[in-house]
Write a protein that holds these residues in place. Structure first.
Motif, PDB file in Angstrom:
ATOM      1  N   LEU A   7       0.822  -1.215   0.000  1.00  0.00           N
ATOM      2  CA  LEU A   7       0.000   0.000   0.000  1.00  0.00           C
ATOM      3  C   LEU A   7       0.856   1.264   0.000  1.00  0.00           C
ATOM      4  O   LEU A   7       0.535   2.237  -0.688  1.00  0.00           O
ATOM      5  N   ARG A  10       2.188   1.833  -3.439  1.00  0.00           N
ATOM      6  CA  ARG A  10       1.138   2.323  -4.322  1.00  0.00           C
ATOM      7  C   ARG A  10       0.889   3.826  -4.069  1.00  0.00           C
ATOM      8  O   ARG A  10       0.802   4.620  -4.980  1.00  0.00           O
ATOM      9  N   ARG A  76      -5.606  13.961  -1.820  1.00  0.00           N
ATOM     10  CA  ARG A  76      -6.110  12.854  -2.623  1.00  0.00           C
ATOM     11  C   ARG A  76      -6.236  11.558  -1.832  1.00  0.00           C
ATOM     12  O   ARG A  76      -6.984  10.670  -2.223  1.00  0.00           O
ATOM     13  N   GLU A  81      -9.948   8.094  -3.543  1.00  0.00           N
ATOM     14  CA  GLU A  81     -10.370   6.686  -3.521  1.00  0.00           C
ATOM     15  C   GLU A  81     -11.878   6.585  -3.347  1.00  0.00           C
ATOM     16  O   GLU A  81     -12.536   5.743  -3.943  1.00  0.00           O
ATOM     17  N   SER A  84     -13.569   7.787  -6.708  1.00  0.00           N
ATOM     18  CA  SER A  84     -13.460   6.876  -7.851  1.00  0.00           C
ATOM     19  C   SER A  84     -14.034   5.502  -7.526  1.00  0.00           C
ATOM     20  O   SER A  84     -14.226   4.688  -8.425  1.00  0.00           O
ATOM     21  N   GLY A  85     -14.294   5.234  -6.257  1.00  0.00           N
ATOM     22  CA  GLY A  85     -14.891   3.945  -5.901  1.00  0.00           C
ATOM     23  C   GLY A  85     -13.868   2.882  -5.554  1.00  0.00           C
ATOM     24  O   GLY A  85     -14.224   1.800  -5.124  1.00  0.00           O
ATOM     25  N   THR A  86     -12.585   3.179  -5.756  1.00  0.00           N
ATOM     26  CA  THR A  86     -11.563   2.171  -5.455  1.00  0.00           C
ATOM     27  C   THR A  86     -11.455   1.909  -3.957  1.00  0.00           C
ATOM     28  O   THR A  86     -10.875   0.919  -3.541  1.00  0.00           O
ATOM     29  N   TYR A  87     -12.048   2.818  -3.183  1.00  0.00           N
ATOM     30  CA  TYR A  87     -12.105   2.617  -1.733  1.00  0.00           C
ATOM     31  C   TYR A  87     -12.812   1.293  -1.422  1.00  0.00           C
ATOM     32  O   TYR A  87     -12.400   0.556  -0.524  1.00  0.00           O
ATOM     33  N   GLU A  88     -13.835   1.002  -2.202  1.00  0.00           N
ATOM     34  CA  GLU A  88     -14.608  -0.217  -1.985  1.00  0.00           C
ATOM     35  C   GLU A  88     -13.778  -1.456  -2.301  1.00  0.00           C
ATOM     36  O   GLU A  88     -13.793  -2.431  -1.550  1.00  0.00           O
ATOM     37  N   THR A  89     -13.038  -1.418  -3.420  1.00  0.00           N
ATOM     38  CA  THR A  89     -12.219  -2.581  -3.751  1.00  0.00           C
ATOM     39  C   THR A  89     -11.072  -2.727  -2.753  1.00  0.00           C
ATOM     40  O   THR A  89     -10.660  -3.832  -2.438  1.00  0.00           O
ATOM     41  N   LEU A  90     -10.588  -1.589  -2.260  1.00  0.00           N
ATOM     42  CA  LEU A  90      -9.500  -1.648  -1.275  1.00  0.00           C
ATOM     43  C   LEU A  90      -9.995  -2.264   0.029  1.00  0.00           C
ATOM     44  O   LEU A  90      -9.353  -3.151   0.594  1.00  0.00           O
ATOM     45  N   MET A  91     -11.156  -1.817   0.491  1.00  0.00           N
ATOM     46  CA  MET A  91     -11.631  -2.245   1.793  1.00  0.00           C
ATOM     47  C   MET A  91     -12.245  -3.637   1.788  1.00  0.00           C
ATOM     48  O   MET A  91     -12.603  -4.160   2.840  1.00  0.00           O
ATOM     49  N   THR A  92     -12.387  -4.258   0.618  1.00  0.00           N
ATOM     50  CA  THR A  92     -12.892  -5.622   0.593  1.00  0.00           C
ATOM     51  C   THR A  92     -11.761  -6.632   0.398  1.00  0.00           C
ATOM     52  O   THR A  92     -12.011  -7.819   0.221  1.00  0.00           O
ATOM     53  N   THR A  93     -10.517  -6.144   0.418  1.00  0.00           N
ATOM     54  CA  THR A  93      -9.390  -7.082   0.446  1.00  0.00           C
ATOM     55  C   THR A  93      -9.045  -7.322   1.916  1.00  0.00           C
ATOM     56  O   THR A  93      -9.417  -6.526   2.775  1.00  0.00           O
TER      57      THR A  93
ATOM     58  N   SER B  53     -19.648  -8.740   1.032  1.00  0.00           N
ATOM     59  CA  SER B  53     -18.209  -8.636   0.809  1.00  0.00           C
ATOM     60  C   SER B  53     -17.514  -7.925   1.964  1.00  0.00           C
ATOM     61  O   SER B  53     -16.363  -7.544   1.853  1.00  0.00           O
ATOM     62  N   PHE B  55     -17.849  -5.001   3.241  1.00  0.00           N
ATOM     63  CA  PHE B  55     -17.519  -3.572   3.145  1.00  0.00           C
ATOM     64  C   PHE B  55     -18.312  -2.779   4.173  1.00  0.00           C
ATOM     65  O   PHE B  55     -17.801  -1.886   4.815  1.00  0.00           O
ATOM     66  N   ARG B  78     -13.118 -12.156   3.593  1.00  0.00           N
ATOM     67  CA  ARG B  78     -12.580 -11.297   2.534  1.00  0.00           C
ATOM     68  C   ARG B  78     -11.549 -12.012   1.672  1.00  0.00           C
ATOM     69  O   ARG B  78     -11.470 -11.770   0.474  1.00  0.00           O
ATOM     70  N   PRO B  85     -17.225  -4.285  -7.608  1.00  0.00           N
ATOM     71  CA  PRO B  85     -18.348  -3.386  -7.329  1.00  0.00           C
ATOM     72  C   PRO B  85     -18.985  -2.856  -8.614  1.00  0.00           C
ATOM     73  O   PRO B  85     -18.431  -3.018  -9.701  1.00  0.00           O
ATOM     74  N   PRO B  89     -14.679   0.145 -10.317  1.00  0.00           N
ATOM     75  CA  PRO B  89     -13.636   1.149 -10.094  1.00  0.00           C
ATOM     76  C   PRO B  89     -12.238   0.540 -10.160  1.00  0.00           C
ATOM     77  O   PRO B  89     -11.990  -0.524  -9.610  1.00  0.00           O
ATOM     78  N   HIS B  91      -7.783   1.674 -10.507  1.00  0.00           N
ATOM     79  CA  HIS B  91      -6.791   2.752 -10.468  1.00  0.00           C
ATOM     80  C   HIS B  91      -6.391   3.045 -11.904  1.00  0.00           C
ATOM     81  O   HIS B  91      -5.588   2.336 -12.492  1.00  0.00           O
ATOM     82  N   PHE B 102      -0.402  -5.636  -7.985  1.00  0.00           N
ATOM     83  CA  PHE B 102      -0.682  -4.871  -6.761  1.00  0.00           C
ATOM     84  C   PHE B 102      -1.843  -5.495  -6.001  1.00  0.00           C
ATOM     85  O   PHE B 102      -1.787  -5.698  -4.787  1.00  0.00           O
ATOM     86  N   ARG B 103      -2.894  -5.846  -6.717  1.00  0.00           N
ATOM     87  CA  ARG B 103      -4.073  -6.422  -6.074  1.00  0.00           C
ATOM     88  C   ARG B 103      -3.762  -7.809  -5.510  1.00  0.00           C
ATOM     89  O   ARG B 103      -4.215  -8.164  -4.432  1.00  0.00           O
ATOM     90  N   LEU B 106      -1.862  -7.386  -2.409  1.00  0.00           N
ATOM     91  CA  LEU B 106      -2.765  -6.859  -1.376  1.00  0.00           C
ATOM     92  C   LEU B 106      -3.612  -7.979  -0.788  1.00  0.00           C
ATOM     93  O   LEU B 106      -3.980  -7.945   0.385  1.00  0.00           O
ATOM     94  N   LYS B 107      -3.915  -8.957  -1.609  1.00  0.00           N
ATOM     95  CA  LYS B 107      -4.734 -10.064  -1.142  1.00  0.00           C
ATOM     96  C   LYS B 107      -3.899 -11.161  -0.511  1.00  0.00           C
ATOM     97  O   LYS B 107      -4.386 -12.263  -0.280  1.00  0.00           O
TER      98      LYS B 107
END
Lengths: 250, 321
Positions: A7, A10, A76, A81, A84-93, B53, B55, B78, B85, B89, B91, B102-103, B106-107
């Motif tokens: 993170l 990134r 930013r 995040e 753009s909605g990437t907050y959701e993908t981030l917080m579901t990992t 999921s 969230f 998770r 979603p 979304p 990057h 990266f993903r 992260l996982k």
């Protein structure tokens, strides 16, 4: 740890692939150069008997850089995040909220310090070209950077907190700027009230960042100042963490 | 028994200040199934998926994914879920390969494993040609595939896709559907959509949701049986219209009918029979007896669209009373 490092990388990488990072760097560099010229000109007119870093600090560009650059760097972090909605993908990992907050803080702090790095070149230039190389002392220089580091921690954590509250980057920057400005103006309270043994003047002198920094550039490391910055940074990071967690109970 | 279930949802409720997004939702999805989550916009599909999921948290109720409670063991859950979603979304400043790596990291995948998996999903989602391109420059179809690749990269047991085909052109929709279909068996998939044919094409379980409540949850075939007790038969017959009309009126098996002109001498009759009667036999016998000409005889199967409309309309009428 793996996710934290991923993170941070990134977060830091994002500065260097976007225009914002370079714009901030260019702006800061310009102000550095400008204050350097002013400082040298005043030094040519009247010799001063204080360390060179203190002269730089007193050009007042120092605070302009901190107050302006910090919100632009941090705006930013969460707001983008969210937008753009990437907050959701981030917080579901499988990352913890604390990891996310700390990684954002670390990434932003490293970038903040990188923007200050070119400042080191100026003392070196003076040392090489001046008739009195002893004017540039390593001691005050390193304590100045310690002060910048602590100030960076505080302003980055504050900026991240402001950014976590909204999905609008401009709003995040303005909030962070407002908070930073308020904190900075507290420095002048100690100048306005008469010195004395009253509790008010004691508190005022404790929260005066202007005086803290003056100590640092003079080479004085006061643990009271360090406590001030570390505790405030921890407070803002804690608040940010609560905001991030709030999506679970909102 | 509970070993068979991938998703177990019980009485899930989510209230926001002022309104209830989902209200007492209960449904199960078996391992390896493709479940379609169907409902009009604003029915609570995305909310349910966000809760599943991990969230957001639900206001009340419980849910389990692969036997793990989503509230108390969120980290377990998770790492077993691949979630894409709504609006996918990404990057946009990263390159495709860089993003997937990266993903994967992260996982929690190791460096070697993530490299391996990124290669696999890149091929699986046909992303080889764009692997080194910046995501922001890709077309929507490719972006959708990047999102899918991301949700697959850690080999999750359950894949949750929120409206995966929204905003794509027909070709892209087809390729994304193909991709989702190819994942069946290895993964359990929960996909939300408001496009009915899509569900009909790829899902083997349908959960219909409206105003935060479950209207029906079954296989598409069972749902058809549920609604389509009486079936409609269409026959094209060449005969005088008056005679035809009289004939249908006299037949006890025909509940009601409709006659419309077709090409040539033929008339198109839509006949609805009484419950449990297969009218095809009756129609054929009648035509045979009268010596008419018959050129088409089909039974309409109820599409999911009919089912959906019927189920949601019934609800509306009930609310009206």
């Amino acid at each position: 740890m793996q996710t934290f490092v991923t993170l941070v990388r990134r977060e830091l990488g994002a500065f260097f692939v976007s225009l914002t990072g370079y714009a901030v760097m260019a702006g800061v560099l310009f102000l550095f150069g400008f204050s350097m010229v002013l400082m040298l000109e005043s030094l040519n007119a009247t010799p001063a008997a204080v360390p060179i870093v203190e002269l730089f600090y007193e050009t007042a560009f120092f605070w302009l850089i901190v107050l302006l650059a910090a919100p632009v760097i941090t705006m930013r972090s969460f707001a983008l995040e969210r937008a753009s909605g990437t907050y959701e993908t981030l917080m579901t990992t499988p990352v913890s909220d604390l990891e996310v907050v700390l990684a954002k803080f670390t990434g932003n702090l490293i970038f903040f310090l990188i923007t200050w790095l070119p400042l080191l070149a100026y003392p070196l230039i003076i040392k090489r070209n001046s008739a009195a190389p002893e004017a540039v002392a390593t001691g005050p220089l390193s304590t100045t950077f310690l002060g910048i580091f602590l100030l960076g921690c505080l302003y980055m954590s504050m900026g991240i907190f402001a950014s976590s509250l909204t999905r609008n980057q401009i709003l995040a920057a303005m909030n962070a700027f407002g908070m930073g400005l308020c904190l900075f103006f507290l420095s002048f309270v100690s100048k306005m009230i008469p010195l004395g043994d009253t509790w008010l003047s004691k508190v005022a002198s404790h929260v005066s960042m202007f005086d803290h920094m003056l100590d640092f550039v003079r080479g004085v490391v006061d643990t009271r100042h360090i406590t001030f910055y570390v505790s405030l940074t921890a407070l803002f990071l804690y608040l940010t963490l609560k905001v991030v967690e709030s999506r679970r109970w909102k | 028994m509970s070993d068979d279930w991938m998703i177990e949802v019980e009485n899930l409720t989510k209230r926001y200040a002022g309104h209830t997004a989902i209200d007492g939702l209960s449904f199960n999805v078996r391992k390896g199934e493709i479940a379609g989550f169907l409902g009009p916009n604003g029915a609570g599909k995305s909310t349910t998926m966000r809760i599943l999921s991990c969230f957001m948290a639900a206001t009340s109720g419980s849910a389990k994914v692969a036997g793990h409670d989503i509230f108390t063991r969120a980290d377990e859950v998770r790492s077993r879920i691949g979630y894409m979603p709504e609006n996918n979304p990404l990057h946009t400043d990263m390159r495709v390969r860089e993003y997937l790596k990266f993903r994967a990291r992260l996982k929690g995948l190791s460096r070697a494993r993530s490299r391996e998996r990124v290669d696999v999903v890149t091929e699986q989602c046909s992303l080889q040609d764009v692997a080194s391109k910046v995501i922001g420059t890709l077309s929507k179809g490719y972006r959708q595939r990047v999102g899918l690749a991301d949700s697959l990269v850690h080999e999750p047991d359950l894949i949750i896709l929120d409206e995966p085909t929204i905003g794509l052109d027909p070709h892209q929709i087809r390729s994304v559907r193909q991709l989702i279909k190819s994942l069946a068996g290895k993964h359990t998939i929960l996909i939300s959509t408001h496009i009915l044919p899509e569900v009909e094409m790829i899902c083997n379980r349908v959960v219909i949701i409206r105003n935060g409540r479950i209207m029906a949850s079954d296989t598409p075939d069972n749902l058809r049986k549920l609604v389509g007790q009486e079936s409609q038969v269409v026959a094209e017959i060449a005969a005088p219209e008056a005679e035809l009309k009289l004939c249908w009126e006299q037949l006890p098996e025909v509940e009601y009918f409709d006659i419309a002109p077709s090409e040539g001498d033929f008339l198109r009759c839509s006949l609805t029979g009484r419950e449990g009667v297969d009218l095809r036999q009756v129609v054929f016998d009648t035509v045979n007896r009268k010596g008419w000409k018959l050129r088409e005889l089909t039974r309409n199967r109820h599409s999911l669209e009919d089912i959906f409309v019927r189920i949601t309309r019934t609800d509306k009428e009930e609310e009206g009373f």
